[in-house]
Design a protein around this motif. Structure first.
Motif, PDB file in Angstrom:
ATOM      1  N   ALA A 168      -0.555   0.635   5.078  1.00  0.00           N
ATOM      2  CA  ALA A 168       0.869   0.819   4.803  1.00  0.00           C
ATOM      3  C   ALA A 168       1.698   0.478   6.040  1.00  0.00           C
ATOM      4  CB  ALA A 168       1.137   2.248   4.353  1.00  0.00           C
ATOM      5  N   LEU A 169       1.230   0.902   7.213  1.00  0.00           N
ATOM      6  CA  LEU A 169       1.934   0.567   8.448  1.00  0.00           C
ATOM      7  C   LEU A 169       1.910  -0.932   8.707  1.00  0.00           C
ATOM      8  CD1 LEU A 169       0.740   3.432  10.824  1.00  0.00           C
ATOM      9  CD2 LEU A 169       3.140   2.814  10.409  1.00  0.00           C
ATOM     10  N   LEU A 170       0.795  -1.574   8.401  1.00  0.00           N
ATOM     11  CA  LEU A 170       0.671  -3.007   8.616  1.00  0.00           C
ATOM     12  C   LEU A 170       1.645  -3.769   7.716  1.00  0.00           C
ATOM     13  CD1 LEU A 170      -0.928  -5.183  10.152  1.00  0.00           C
ATOM     14  CD2 LEU A 170      -2.542  -5.224   8.241  1.00  0.00           C
ATOM     15  N   VAL A 171       1.681  -3.393   6.431  1.00  0.00           N
ATOM     16  CA  VAL A 171       2.610  -4.037   5.500  1.00  0.00           C
ATOM     17  C   VAL A 171       4.049  -3.845   5.978  1.00  0.00           C
ATOM     18  CG1 VAL A 171       3.519  -4.011   3.157  1.00  0.00           C
ATOM     19  CG2 VAL A 171       1.058  -3.831   3.533  1.00  0.00           C
ATOM     20  N   ASP A 172       4.371  -2.611   6.381  1.00  0.00           N
ATOM     21  CA  ASP A 172       5.718  -2.317   6.850  1.00  0.00           C
ATOM     22  C   ASP A 172       6.058  -3.134   8.089  1.00  0.00           C
ATOM     23  OD1 ASP A 172       8.149  -0.316   7.167  1.00  0.00           O
ATOM     24  OD2 ASP A 172       7.133  -0.375   9.104  1.00  0.00           O
ATOM     25  N   TRP A 200      13.707  -0.426  15.902  1.00  0.00           N
ATOM     26  CA  TRP A 200      13.046  -0.859  14.669  1.00  0.00           C
ATOM     27  C   TRP A 200      11.644  -1.415  14.929  1.00  0.00           C
ATOM     28  CZ3 TRP A 200      11.380  -5.817  14.625  1.00  0.00           C
ATOM     29  CH2 TRP A 200      12.040  -6.753  15.408  1.00  0.00           C
ATOM     30  N   GLN A 201      11.352  -1.791  16.168  1.00  0.00           N
ATOM     31  CA  GLN A 201      10.047  -2.367  16.476  1.00  0.00           C
ATOM     32  C   GLN A 201       8.915  -1.337  16.456  1.00  0.00           C
ATOM     33  OE1 GLN A 201      11.894  -4.571  20.157  1.00  0.00           O
ATOM     34  NE2 GLN A 201       9.911  -5.491  19.734  1.00  0.00           N
ATOM     35  N   LEU A 202       9.231  -0.079  16.716  1.00  0.00           N
ATOM     36  CA  LEU A 202       8.218   0.970  16.757  1.00  0.00           C
ATOM     37  C   LEU A 202       8.249   1.726  15.439  1.00  0.00           C
ATOM     38  CD1 LEU A 202       6.036   2.381  18.388  1.00  0.00           C
ATOM     39  CD2 LEU A 202       7.802   3.826  19.414  1.00  0.00           C
ATOM     40  N   ARG A 203       7.185   1.591  14.656  1.00  0.00           N
ATOM     41  CA  ARG A 203       7.106   2.165  13.319  1.00  0.00           C
ATOM     42  C   ARG A 203       6.212   3.402  13.353  1.00  0.00           C
ATOM     43  NH1 ARG A 203      11.185   0.352  11.478  1.00  0.00           N
ATOM     44  NH2 ARG A 203      10.464   0.657   9.318  1.00  0.00           N
ATOM     45  N   LEU A 204       6.731   4.513  12.907  1.00  0.00           N
ATOM     46  CA  LEU A 204       5.993   5.773  12.948  1.00  0.00           C
ATOM     47  C   LEU A 204       5.651   6.246  11.543  1.00  0.00           C
ATOM     48  CD1 LEU A 204       8.105   7.718  15.614  1.00  0.00           C
ATOM     49  CD2 LEU A 204       6.232   6.093  15.975  1.00  0.00           C
ATOM     50  N   MET A 205       4.417   6.693  11.353  1.00  0.00           N
ATOM     51  CA  MET A 205       3.995   7.311  10.093  1.00  0.00           C
ATOM     52  C   MET A 205       4.041   8.823  10.286  1.00  0.00           C
ATOM     53  SD  MET A 205       2.896   6.962   6.939  1.00  0.00           S
ATOM     54  CE  MET A 205       2.208   5.295   6.764  1.00  0.00           C
ATOM     55  N   GLN A 256       0.864  -1.180   0.000  1.00  0.00           N
ATOM     56  CA  GLN A 256       0.000   0.000   0.000  1.00  0.00           C
ATOM     57  C   GLN A 256       0.902   1.233   0.000  1.00  0.00           C
ATOM     58  OE1 GLN A 256      -3.511   0.547   0.103  1.00  0.00           O
ATOM     59  NE2 GLN A 256      -2.794   2.641  -0.249  1.00  0.00           N
ATOM     60  N   PRO A 257       1.044   1.892  -1.148  1.00  0.00           N
ATOM     61  CA  PRO A 257       1.906   3.078  -1.202  1.00  0.00           C
ATOM     62  C   PRO A 257       1.406   4.154  -0.245  1.00  0.00           C
ATOM     63  CG  PRO A 257       1.315   2.332  -3.416  1.00  0.00           C
ATOM     64  CD  PRO A 257       0.435   1.595  -2.457  1.00  0.00           C
TER      65      PRO A 257
END
Length: 330
Positions: free
Chosen positions: A263-267, A219-224, A164-165
């Motif tokens: 997108a966050l889920l895919v990442d 790396w475990q915490l992904r921020l948009m 998901q771009p």
């Protein structure tokens, strides 16, 4: 509400015939034993192990939780065979080793959790248990009510979500400083409080199970981040036993509809796979309305849980419900 550190302890009274068992509050050194007990119960009840010791340690280090007054363990010699805990006078966890069920221990633990909830100023105490399990049958027999349903979903190894771009100018990154962490906490809390009936979690309570969880790495915490650099979404992924588990996923209300959550889920799945998580899991419940979204991206339900709760009781643990427990004691 009573603060846990100055609360009077609540005695756990086991049913007759339990003279060989001992009872005491848990200590930090019991985390591995609790994790092993829960793993045994999960394997028996749902066919897979979901818990790990770091989950227990993270929960126990929350500032609002006190092991000495809000936990209890049941031991057969040195072996932990049952336990219970109550967080913030509302949220209980407990388990009874399958080999020790049917003796009234689960009913005694239930009474204890409700008494702790009453002591600490709560009105309702409950916990999730697997659907069609001994725990569910026990709670039904004891007059608990089912409040919502949760599902654990899996993306099997070798499968992935169609990418998901992200919109132009948006980017996914790791946290850089304390401000990023506080922004992630705010997004997480704002999103979940739209449907969860609980008080707002403080930053320190949140951090105890995220950035202060044993083994945490950035790396475990992904921020948009949006084009202005503001954090508008977050995901937290845990890799254990070859599984990448997305423990948290949230997007600010004003930013939804752009594909940011997907997108966050895919990442999260991809970064989890890069760190040894060949398959991916997450959980959702009926209050969010998100089950269909996850099924549409190819995830499959592997287990069903229900949250059962009952009114607190302002009295010490008793054995009055032990008879009902033998119909299906947890």
């Amino acid at each position: 509400m009573t603060t846990p550190h100055d609360a009077d302890p609540i005695a756990l009274v086991l049913p007759g015939g339990s003279d060989a068992l001992t009872v005491r509050p848990l200590t930090p050194g019991d985390a591995a034993s609790v994790a092993a007990l829960m793993a045994t119960c999960e394997q028996h009840d749902v066919g897979e192990v979901l818990i790990e010791e770091a989950d227990i340690v993270g929960d126990w280090q929350r500032p609002a939780f006190d092991l000495a007054s809000q936990s209890v363990g049941v031991l057969d010699g040195e072996r932990l065979v049952a336990y219970a805990e109550v967080y913030k006078a509302r949220w209980a966890d407990g388990a009874v080793d399958p080999a020790y069920r049917g003796r009234g221990i689960g009913a005694a633990l239930s009474r204890w959790t409700r008494a702790v909830g009453a002591r600490d100023g709560g009105t309702l105490v409950g916990q999730p248990v697997p659907g069609d399990s001994a725990g569910e049958r026990l709670f039904a027999a004891l007059g608990y009510r089912s409040l919502w349903t949760s599902w654990v979903l899996e993306m099997p190894a070798g499968e992935s979500i169609v990418p998901q771009p992200t919109p132009a100018g948006y980017a996914i990154r790791e946290p850089r400083d304390r401000a990023d962490l506080e922004a992630a906490w705010t997004v997480n809390e704002d999103a979940f409080l739209e449907w969860s009936e609980r008080e707002r979690t403080t930053f320190d309570e949140w951090a105890a199970t995220v950035v202060n969880r044993p083994g945490y790495e950035p790396w475990q915490l992904r921020l948009m981040a949006d084009p202005a650099g503001e954090v508008v979404g977050m995901a937290f992924v845990i890799v254990s036993g070859g599984c990448a588990y997305v423990d948290k996923l949230a997007v600010h209300r004003d930013e939804r509809g752009r594909g940011l959550a997907r997108a966050l889920l895919v990442d999260a799945f991809e970064v989890g796979r890069a760190h040894g998580g060949d398959r991916s899991e997450l959980s959702t419940d009926s209050r969010t309305g998100a089950l269909g979204l996850y099924e549409k991206v190819g995830m499959r339900v592997t287990s069903l849980w229900r949250h059962w709760a009952a009114d607190v009781v302002a009295a010490p643990a008793t054995t009055e419900a032990a008879g009902a427990a033998h119909a299906g004691d947890a």
